[in-house]
Write a protein that holds these residues in place. Structure first.
Motif, PDB file in Angstrom:
ATOM      1  N   LEU A 193      -6.480   0.918   5.439  1.00 59.72           N
ATOM      2  CA  LEU A 193      -7.547   1.409   6.020  1.00 59.72           C
ATOM      3  C   LEU A 193      -7.467   0.274   7.050  1.00 59.72           C
ATOM      4  O   LEU A 193      -7.198  -0.147   8.265  1.00 59.72           O
ATOM      5  N   ARG A 194      -6.495  -0.546   6.396  1.00 62.66           N
ATOM      6  CA  ARG A 194      -6.573  -2.531   6.576  1.00 62.66           C
ATOM      7  C   ARG A 194      -5.398  -2.470   8.290  1.00 62.66           C
ATOM      8  O   ARG A 194      -4.888  -3.648   8.821  1.00 62.66           O
ATOM      9  N   LYS A 195      -4.112  -1.381   7.433  1.00 62.80           N
ATOM     10  CA  LYS A 195      -2.864  -1.622   8.553  1.00 62.80           C
ATOM     11  C   LYS A 195      -3.391  -1.547   9.891  1.00 62.80           C
ATOM     12  O   LYS A 195      -4.242  -0.515   9.839  1.00 62.80           O
ATOM     13  N   ILE A 238      -8.632   0.519   0.610  1.00 68.30           N
ATOM     14  CA  ILE A 238      -9.419  -0.388   2.249  1.00 68.30           C
ATOM     15  C   ILE A 238      -7.557  -1.166   2.220  1.00 68.30           C
ATOM     16  O   ILE A 238      -7.470  -1.398   3.165  1.00 68.30           O
ATOM     17  N   SER A 239      -7.026  -0.795   0.994  1.00 69.66           N
ATOM     18  CA  SER A 239      -5.589  -2.177   2.112  1.00 69.66           C
ATOM     19  C   SER A 239      -4.943  -0.589   3.197  1.00 69.66           C
ATOM     20  O   SER A 239      -4.292  -1.457   4.292  1.00 69.66           O
TER      21      SER A 239
END
Length: 136
Positions: free
Chosen positions: A134-136, A131-132
């Motif tokens: 993919l959020r970049k 998740i972290s």
């Protein structure tokens, strides 16, 4: 840019169509996890690596999931991987489901159980890292 290694471990995994088509995954096998130390339902085993550019699985079958192709990351049970397939009905872990694109009109879904110890797994750690990323 050079890919950065983030996490690695062992994995039990299946494509969604394998869980749907496999007639040996009858009601007995789906509840067997409740009463024994059998591994969770899966078709493939191997090693898994999460890098900054994707997920790479080696073992009895190879699989690469580039980060740019990942559409959905979900941790939890569904009709193909029910809580009854897991000891304690998933109290200690849940499967990780990843849907990714193969082409413009085709996608694939895989179910992962990472570093399964018989009672626990590292799926929550991998879910948070994905998740972290993919959020970049």
């Amino acid at each position: 840019m050079v890919a950065q290694k983030m996490l690695e471990g062992n994995v039990l995994w299946s494509y969604d169509h394998e869980l749907t088509e496999d007639k040996s995954l009858n009601w007995y096998k789906k509840i067997a996890g409740l009463f024994s130390f059998l591994k969770p339902i899966h078709k493939h085993e191997g090693n898994i690596l999460l890098a900054s550019n994707g997920i790479f699985i080696t073992g009895d079958k190879q699989l690469e999931l580039p980060i740019s192709h990942i559409e959905e990351v979900y941790m939890g049970f569904d009709e193909l991987f029910p809580p009854s397939a897991v000891k304690n009905f998933g109290l200690f872990w849940q499967p990780l489901r990843i849907r990714s694109t193969i082409s413009r009109s085709e996608s694939q879904t895989v179910y992962l159980v990472i570093n399964h110890s018989g009672i626990f797994s590292d799926n929550q750690t991998w879910f948070n890292a994905l998740i972290s990323l993919l959020r970049k």
